[in-house]
Design an enzyme around this catalytic site. Structure first.
Site, short mmCIF file in Angstrom:
data_model
loop_
_atom_site.label_atom_id
_atom_site.label_comp_id
_atom_site.label_asym_id
_atom_site.label_seq_id
_atom_site.Cartn_x
_atom_site.Cartn_y
_atom_site.Cartn_z
N ASP A 1 -9.11 -1.26 -9.83
CA ASP A 1 -9.89 -1.98 -8.65
C ASP A 1 -11.06 -1.14 -8.27
OD1 ASP A 1 -10.37 -3.21 -6.41
OD2 ASP A 1 -8.89 -2.24 -4.98
N LYS B 1 -13.49 -7.59 -7.35
CA LYS B 1 -14.28 -7.82 -5.91
C LYS B 1 -15.74 -7.86 -6.44
CE LYS B 1 -10.70 -5.42 -3.73
NZ LYS B 1 -10.18 -3.94 -3.19
N LYS C 1 1.06 -1.05 -0.10
CA LYS C 1 0.19 0.11 -0.06
C LYS C 1 0.87 1.21 -0.11
CE LYS C 1 -4.34 -1.83 0.45
NZ LYS C 1 -5.32 -1.52 -0.59
N GLU D 1 -1.85 -0.36 -8.91
CA GLU D 1 -2.92 -0.53 -8.90
C GLU D 1 -3.66 0.95 -8.54
OE1 GLU D 1 -3.97 -3.64 -6.06
OE2 GLU D 1 -6.06 -2.89 -5.68
N ASP E 1 -0.38 -0.44 -4.57
CA ASP E 1 -1.53 -0.03 -4.64
C ASP E 1 -1.87 1.14 -4.11
OD1 ASP E 1 -4.45 0.12 -4.60
OD2 ASP E 1 -4.85 -1.50 -3.05
#
Ligand SMILES: [Mg+2]
Length: 370
Positions: A239, A263, A164, A214, A189
């Site tokens: 995402d 997701k 992250k 991402e 991400d």
């Protein structure tokens, strides 16, 4: 099948360690567990992965509970006879959005359907893998702790590492990691923390040999992602932008990404994810399954999803013990040498630990469909 009742369990549990990303920090997780029973008393299980506040999507636990009780479950009550869970798409079509609420309920019915068929859900949806590769998320705001976690997870055999990052720490974090681990399969991400003004900074990412960057920009910025992808070699993965099968088609048509993080909760459930999977295979878009800091039921659905052939990159798959002291399954989900076995048992392949579920439940309600 004839559906007879829906039981909602609002649960909460502390995380073992705080989760940091560019959007905020999470210490405690709430979720809604959905149990749907048929006329024979067989149960199917789903999980609503909305968060307590609208930091990640506009849905929250409260809006999901409201939508389930006020709109979705009453629609089921009017049409309790189903031949196949795919029929739910048209039944719920009049309710716009509220994807996480829909996905929790739809997931429970897919599980129930496969348990009635005495088949694993992975097989029912066309899965081909006996095991899936697990990637892990490193979500820390301190580089020392991120490096420590990477070392630990590498030793445990994870297949890829997702860091992250945000616009402030991206270069220092990646410099430090690549200095110690020049070749680990690494992705970053951004959780929408960049804007087009950061193009000079983002151009520097190619030197780090990342599997992907991402969601650098905001979820609505498909055109900006397209500009970025044209400028850098590092594949852009979307995402948050992929809110449905149609959103994915738009992103791919524009050239905004080469990779998609799927997701089910964000997209509205299995039906949407399966449509996206077929489309991505034709369009040569690589897929992986993203995590939502979820409990075991959602994770079990994701394992079944990742057994599909188009999921060619390792997803976010930590074991039950990663976030929770005790998950809500009788047998925890485990990762061995970076892999998770796809269950051969009917449905999602895991049983719910009703005692543990009760311990975590703050509110429950059974709604009869008779
Ligand atoms: Mg993400």
């Amino acid at each position: 099948m004839k559906l007879s009742s829906v039981t909602l369990y609002l649960i909460s549990s502390d995380l073992k360690r705080p989760f940091h990303n560019a959007l905020g920090m999470l210490k405690k997780r709430e979720a809604i567990i959905v149990e749907v029973k048929d006329e024979n008393g067989i149960s199917g299980w789903g999980e609503v992965v909305a968060f307590s506040t609208p930091w990640y999507t506009e849905e929250t636990i409260f809006t999901s509970l409201y939508t389930l009780k006020t709109f979705l479950i009453p629609l089921l009550k009017e049409h309790p006879h189903l031949n196949h869970p795919a029929e739910l798409a048209s039944l719920f079509a009049g309710v716009r959005g509220h994807h996480m609420a829909k996905s929790g309920l739809e997931g429970a019915i897919w599980d129930l359907y496969s348990r009635r068929m005495k088949q694993p859900l992975s097989i029912i949806v066309g899965g081909t893998r006996a095991s899936i590769e697990a990637g892990i998320v490193i979500a820390s705001d301190r580089i020392e702790s991120a490096l420590e976690q990477l070392k630990e997870y590498k030793a445990e055999g994870y297949k890829r590492f997702k860091l992250k990052i945000n616009r402030k720490n991206v270069l220092s974090f990646l410099d430090a990691i690549r200095a110690d681990h020049p070749d680990v399969p690494l992705m970053a991400d951004a959780n929408s923390s960049f804007t087009l003004d950061d193009l000079p900074l983002l151009r520097q990412l190619d030197q780090y040999k990342l599997l992907m960057i991402e969601q650098p920009f905001s979820y609505e910025d498909l055109a900006d992602h397209r500009l970025l992808q044209a400028e850098i070699k590092t594949p852009v993965c979307l995402d948050e932008s992929i809110t449905s099968y149609n959103a994915a088609r738009n992103a791919v048509a524009l050239g905004s990404c080469e990779i998609i993080s799927v997701k089910m909760g964000r997209m509205g459930g299995w039906q949407q994810a399966l449509q996206l999977h077929s489309f991505a295979q034709e369009a040569n878009i690589r897929l992986w399954c993203g995590g939502m800091i979820e409990f075991g039921i959602s994770k079990a659905h994701n394992i079944a999803l990742s057994s599909l052939p188009g999921f060619t990159l390792p997803g976010d798959f930590s074991p039950s013990e990663h976030y929770w002291e005790h998950d809500i399954l009788t047998e925890p989900i485990t990762v061995k040498n970076g892999e998770i076995e796809v269950s051969k048992q009917p449905g999602i392949g895991y049983e719910v630990d009703r005692y543990r579920l009760k311990q975590l439940t703050d509110y429950t309600e059974m709604i009869s469909l008779q």
